[in-house]
Design an enzyme around this catalytic site. Structure first.
Site, PDB file in Angstrom:
ATOM      1  N   GLU A 124       5.127   3.248  -1.340  1.00 59.50           N
ATOM      2  CA  GLU A 124       3.992   4.064  -0.900  1.00 59.50           C
ATOM      3  C   GLU A 124       4.422   5.346  -0.205  1.00 59.50           C
ATOM      4  O   GLU A 124       3.624   6.275  -0.092  1.00 59.50           O
ATOM      5  CB  GLU A 124       3.085   3.231   0.010  1.00 59.50           C
ATOM      6  CG  GLU A 124       2.379   2.121  -0.751  1.00 59.50           C
ATOM      7  CD  GLU A 124       1.567   1.187   0.131  1.00 59.50           C
ATOM      8  OE1 GLU A 124       0.583   0.606  -0.377  1.00 59.50           O
ATOM      9  OE2 GLU A 124       1.904   1.021   1.312  1.00 59.50           O
ATOM     10  N   ASP A 135      -5.545  -3.426  -7.964  1.00 61.88           N
ATOM     11  CA  ASP A 135      -5.984  -4.693  -8.550  1.00 61.88           C
ATOM     12  C   ASP A 135      -7.430  -4.930  -8.127  1.00 61.88           C
ATOM     13  O   ASP A 135      -7.994  -4.140  -7.362  1.00 61.88           O
ATOM     14  CB  ASP A 135      -5.090  -5.853  -8.083  1.00 61.88           C
ATOM     15  CG  ASP A 135      -5.118  -6.032  -6.570  1.00 61.88           C
ATOM     16  OD1 ASP A 135      -6.018  -6.737  -6.085  1.00 61.88           O
ATOM     17  OD2 ASP A 135      -4.257  -5.459  -5.878  1.00 61.88           O
ATOM     18  N   MET A 145      -4.037  -4.892   3.718  1.00 59.32           N
ATOM     19  CA  MET A 145      -3.377  -5.693   4.747  1.00 59.32           C
ATOM     20  C   MET A 145      -2.938  -4.904   5.988  1.00 59.32           C
ATOM     21  O   MET A 145      -2.241  -5.461   6.832  1.00 59.32           O
ATOM     22  CB  MET A 145      -2.169  -6.419   4.138  1.00 59.32           C
ATOM     23  CG  MET A 145      -2.541  -7.367   3.010  1.00 59.32           C
ATOM     24  SD  MET A 145      -1.117  -8.193   2.255  1.00 59.32           S
ATOM     25  CE  MET A 145      -0.576  -9.255   3.597  1.00 59.32           C
ATOM     26  N   GLU A 146      -3.346  -3.634   6.132  1.00 58.45           N
ATOM     27  CA  GLU A 146      -2.873  -2.842   7.267  1.00 58.45           C
ATOM     28  C   GLU A 146      -3.903  -1.921   7.922  1.00 58.45           C
ATOM     29  O   GLU A 146      -3.777  -1.587   9.107  1.00 58.45           O
ATOM     30  CB  GLU A 146      -1.669  -1.967   6.854  1.00 58.45           C
ATOM     31  CG  GLU A 146      -0.440  -2.711   6.402  1.00 58.45           C
ATOM     32  CD  GLU A 146      -0.485  -3.123   4.941  1.00 58.45           C
ATOM     33  OE1 GLU A 146       0.209  -4.090   4.571  1.00 58.45           O
ATOM     34  OE2 GLU A 146      -1.221  -2.463   4.168  1.00 58.45           O
ATOM     35  N   GLY A 180      -6.981  -3.734  -3.091  1.00 58.06           N
ATOM     36  CA  GLY A 180      -7.721  -4.470  -4.099  1.00 58.06           C
ATOM     37  C   GLY A 180      -9.189  -4.104  -4.041  1.00 58.06           C
ATOM     38  O   GLY A 180      -9.746  -3.904  -2.954  1.00 58.06           O
TER      39      GLY A 180
END
Length: 230
Positions: free
Chosen positions: A13, A197, A173-174, A79
């Site tokens: 990233e 996704d 997740m962050e 996602g």
């Protein structure tokens, strides 16, 4: 001159960002690498945190407190929950929440702790810059709610839970942990995610296939934003 922090969670990233930065100075601190440099005359500090809320909170705090950054931009992948989002699409977080924070047994809503809030809003001014960048580039960008948790969601059941309880458009997740840090320290922040996704039962396969391409899309957009931040 003010410094702009740019974060990602994984090496993939931030690699597209580092390729565009001049005069890079690598600093090792707190078991991580931070890259100071210049982009189009702006001072930037770039780092990837490693995956999850704890590492991202540590990295965000370091960027603000040790390196003195006055703005934080996050570039990465997510996602999709919103059916209008497809792989490669961009979403700007107008607010973020923690979908795995749960003390509901005590009568609190999911995502809430006392003296906290379920949702934290990102900086409106940075969102307006992003919309301007998107318009000039003819890019489709959705503005919506991003949910964060310490789990890679590859389950329709969990996806439906997050959609129902948080009305989230995407999950990762962050982002929300970065939001908590920036909000507490009164630093404007911006979270951008490119869809890798759709958080369903095939999410693991899609993520592996599309993550690198989606990360590049997000990174290029962030660099266009840096150029337009005064």
């Amino acid at each position: 001159m003010s410094k702009i922090a740019i974060m990602g969670a994984m090496p993939e990233e931030i690699e597209p960002l580092l390729k565009s930065i001049e005069n890079i100075n690598r600093v090792e601190y707190a078991n991580n690498s931070y890259y100071e440099g210049i982009y189009k005359g702006k001072e930037v500090v770039i780092a990837y945190s490693k995956i999850g809320k704890v590492f991202s909170a540590l990295t965000a705090s370091t960027l603000l407190e040790k390196f003195g950054c006055s703005t934080l931009l996050f570039s990465g992948v997510a996602g999709a929950i919103n059916p209008e989002l497809h792989i490669g699409d961009l979403i700007i977080a107008n607010r973020l929440c923690q979908h795995d924070l749960d003390i509901s047994i005590f009568g609190h809503p999911y995502g809430y702790v006392p003296e906290g809030a379920v949702f934290i809003e990102s900086d409106k001014g940075l969102r307006e810059i992003a919309k301007s960048v998107a318009q000039k580039s003819s890019l489709k960008v959705i503005e919506g709610t991003i949910a964060t948790g310490d789990q890679f969601v590859a389950s329709n059941e969990r996806k439906d839970f997050i959609s129902t309880n948080f009305e989230a458009d995407a999950l990762e997740m962050e982002g929300a942990s970065v939001a908590v840090v920036c909000d507490a320290l009164n630093v404007p922040f911006f979270i951008l995610r490119a869809i890798s996704d759709t958080a369903n039962d095939d999410a693991g396969v899609d993520f592996d296939e599309f993550m690198v391409g989606s990360a590049k899309i997000s990174a290029n957009f962030i660099l266009d934003m840096v150029e337009n931040i005064e």
